[in-house]
Structure formats: C-alpha cells, structure tokens
Design an enzyme around this catalytic site. Structure first.
Site, short mmCIF file in Angstrom:
data_model
loop_
_atom_site.label_atom_id
_atom_site.label_comp_id
_atom_site.label_asym_id
_atom_site.label_seq_id
_atom_site.Cartn_x
_atom_site.Cartn_y
_atom_site.Cartn_z
N GLU A 233 4.27 15.59 17.61
CA GLU A 233 5.66 15.60 18.11
C GLU A 233 6.38 16.87 17.65
O GLU A 233 7.13 17.48 18.41
CB GLU A 233 6.43 14.40 17.54
CG GLU A 233 6.43 13.22 18.46
CD GLU A 233 7.34 12.13 17.91
OE1 GLU A 233 8.56 12.34 17.80
OE2 GLU A 233 6.80 11.06 17.57
N HIS B 93 -1.12 25.35 14.63
CA HIS B 93 -2.08 24.63 13.79
C HIS B 93 -1.35 23.45 13.15
O HIS B 93 -0.22 23.60 12.69
CB HIS B 93 -2.65 25.57 12.73
CG HIS B 93 -3.69 24.92 11.87
ND1 HIS B 93 -4.98 24.67 12.31
CD2 HIS B 93 -3.61 24.42 10.62
CE1 HIS B 93 -5.66 24.07 11.35
NE2 HIS B 93 -4.84 23.90 10.31
N ASN C 90 -0.66 31.16 17.85
CA ASN C 90 -1.50 29.96 17.74
C ASN C 90 -0.65 28.87 17.08
O ASN C 90 0.31 29.16 16.39
CB ASN C 90 -2.72 30.26 16.86
CG ASN C 90 -3.63 29.04 16.71
OD1 ASN C 90 -3.92 28.34 17.69
ND2 ASN C 90 -4.08 28.75 15.49
N GLY D 97 -4.62 19.65 26.03
CA GLY D 97 -3.52 20.53 26.44
C GLY D 97 -2.14 19.92 26.34
O GLY D 97 -1.28 20.22 27.16
N ARG E 55 -19.61 37.04 21.66
CA ARG E 55 -18.15 36.86 21.76
C ARG E 55 -17.50 37.99 22.55
O ARG E 55 -16.59 37.77 23.35
CB ARG E 55 -17.53 36.81 20.36
CG ARG E 55 -17.96 35.60 19.59
CD ARG E 55 -17.19 35.44 18.30
NE ARG E 55 -17.87 34.43 17.49
CZ ARG E 55 -17.84 33.13 17.74
NH1 ARG E 55 -17.15 32.68 18.76
NH2 ARG E 55 -18.50 32.30 16.99
N GLU F 116 4.84 19.66 16.81
CA GLU F 116 4.20 20.79 17.49
C GLU F 116 4.89 21.05 18.83
O GLU F 116 5.20 22.19 19.19
CB GLU F 116 2.72 20.50 17.74
CG GLU F 116 1.89 20.38 16.47
CD GLU F 116 0.40 20.26 16.77
OE1 GLU F 116 -0.12 21.01 17.60
OE2 GLU F 116 -0.25 19.38 16.16
N ASP G 11 -6.69 30.55 11.59
CA ASP G 11 -5.52 29.80 11.16
C ASP G 11 -4.76 30.54 10.05
O ASP G 11 -4.36 29.95 9.03
CB ASP G 11 -5.90 28.38 10.70
CG ASP G 11 -6.54 27.59 11.83
OD1 ASP G 11 -6.14 27.78 12.99
OD2 ASP G 11 -7.45 26.79 11.55
C1 GAR Z 1 -3.23 20.60 18.30
O1 GAR Z 1 -2.94 19.63 17.32
C2 GAR Z 1 -3.28 21.98 17.69
O2 GAR Z 1 -2.35 22.15 16.66
C3 GAR Z 1 -4.70 22.03 17.16
O3 GAR Z 1 -5.46 21.43 18.18
C4 GAR Z 1 -4.66 20.44 18.82
C5 GAR Z 1 -4.73 20.66 20.30
O4 GAR Z 1 -4.07 19.63 20.98
N1 GAR Z 1 -5.12 23.35 16.88
C6 GAR Z 1 -5.89 23.69 15.83
O5 GAR Z 1 -6.36 22.88 15.06
C7 GAR Z 1 -6.15 25.18 15.68
N2 GAR Z 1 -6.88 25.42 14.49
P1 GAR Z 1 -3.55 19.82 22.45
O6 GAR Z 1 -4.76 20.27 23.26
O7 GAR Z 1 -3.09 18.46 22.86
O8 GAR Z 1 -2.46 20.84 22.43
#
Ligand code: GAR
Length: 217
Positions: free
Chosen positions: A174, A111, A109, A13, A67, A176, A147
């Site tokens: 960083e 990615h 989302n 998270g 689901r 993100e 994605d």
């Molecule tokens: C992040 O890097 C996010 O971009 C990726 O999972 C990680 C979660 O990190 N998401 C994906 O790959 C979605 N396909 P976080 O729990 O530290 O935010």
C-alpha cells in the site's frame, strides 16, 4: 511537455498499475509511454493493456548470461520510443554496470524495505527475522549494486508481532503504491537533486508525522 517513461516489469505489476493510474491525471508531469516485460506471461502485461498503455515483451531467458545482449535490444526499444525515464516495478533481472551507469539519475527502482536494510531477496522475511518494529518501502536511483543507490522517497509501516511475510508485504505494498508515483512526480519535475550518494528534494520540509511501534493499550 510530459516526460516519457517506460516501466519494466517481470510479474503482476501492481506498482506499474499505480504509476499508470497516477499518470492518467492531466497535471501529472510524466506519461507512461511503454511497459516492457522480460517475461511473456507476466500478469502485468494484461493490466497495462487494459490501462491503454503500449506493451512490449523482450524475453530475457534466451540471452542466458549475455546481459549486454539483452540490454542492447532493450536500449533499442527505449530509443525507438524516445524514453527519458525508466521505472523498475518488480523487474527481476540484474543489469550490467554499464547499463545502470548510462541511465544513472534517470532510472528508479522500488524495494519493499527501508533501505539500506534488507536488500535482495525476501526483504519481508529478513525484516521479521531481524525483529524490526518499523519497515516500509524505498524508491531509489539504480546503481550497479542491487537495491542500493540514492534514496528518493521512503514510506514506513509498523510491524506487528503477528505479522507473516504475507501480511507485512500487503501493508508495505500500500505504501509502495503511494510513494512510487510521488517519487516519479518529483523526478519528472526536476525537484530531485543528487549530491554524491545522497538525494535531496527541492522545496521539501520535515514530515510532521511520527510512527512509533509497538503501541500498548
Ligand atoms: C514489489 O513489492 C517491489 O517492491 C518488489 O517486487 C514487488 C513487485 O510487485 N521489488 C523488489 O523486491 C526489487 N528488489 P508488483 O509487480 O506488484 O509491483
């Protein structure tokens, strides 16, 4: 009125924390009303509580391949908390097409690649194997395909010959943490316009930056 946001997580998270931090500013147009994890042991749950945000665990495992059953419980929780917008932050569970369609334009989302390149698993490894010199992160609206979906914001980083999946992931993370709160701000203030498959931003101009890699000195 601030828009009510739920963040869905499955793990540490860190993007959730970046959103919670940004939303703590008085002038931020959204509030993080709820964090939901589909895993009881997600590290992010503790971080959310420490940030003063209400958390909820809805274990997805007992639902197996059902689901829609999982989503019915999830939707009930979102309704109960009057959630208007959803941010996925490392939420590792696929949705039904129906669920994504019902939240279309209201669910983001993030990615860790410059989509549409390298969707799915191991995006950092995919980028390294492809030998790209720039990679980055993408915030996009969620559609039934994984994605993919209209792109709200991207941030780029250089990829060096010495990068491993770990070092590249650290650098992209960083970015993100920079772009996810900004993308949410745009959505919450109604500046994001979806035109077909493309997302445009009200009031935006071209970025003045260039990012070129490699640089040989
Ligand atoms: C992040 O890097 C996010 O971009 C990726 O999972 C990680 C979660 O990190 N998401 C994906 O790959 C979605 N396909 P976080 O729990 O530290 O935010």
């Amino acid at each position: 009125m601030k828009r009510r946001v739920a963040i869905l997580i499955s793990g540490r998270g860190s993007n959730m924390s970046a959103l919670i931090r940004a939303a703590a500013a008085p002038d931020f147009p959204a509030e993080i009303s709820l964090v939901i994890s589909n895993k009881a042991d997600a590290l992010g749950l503790e971080r959310a509580r420490a940030g003063g945000v209400k958390t909820l665990v809805i274990e997805s495992k007992p639902f197996g391949k059902d689901r829609a059953g999982f989503e019915a419980v999830l939707q009930a929780a979102l309704d109960q908390h009057d959630i208007e917008l959803i941010c996925l932050g490392g939420f590792m569970r696929l949705f039904t097409a129906e669920f994504t369609k019902s939240w279309y334009g209201r669910m983001l989302n993030i990615h860790p690649s410059l989509l549409p390149s390298f969707p799915g698993l191991d995006p950092h490894g995919q980028a390294l194997r492809a030998g790209v010199k720039l990679s980055g992160a993408t915030v996009h609206f969620v559609i039934p395909e994984t994605d993919a979906g209209p792109i709200v914001m991207q941030g780029a980083v250089p990829v060096s010959d010495h990068d491993t999946a770990d070092t590249l992931s650290e650098r992209i993370l960083e970015v993100e943490h920079r772009i996810y709160p900004e993308a949410l701000r745009l959505l919450a203030t109604g500046k994001v316009l979806i035109e077909g498959d493309v997302c445009k931003t009200a009031g935006s101009g071209p970025s003045e930056n260039f990012l070129i890699a490699p640089v040989v000195r």
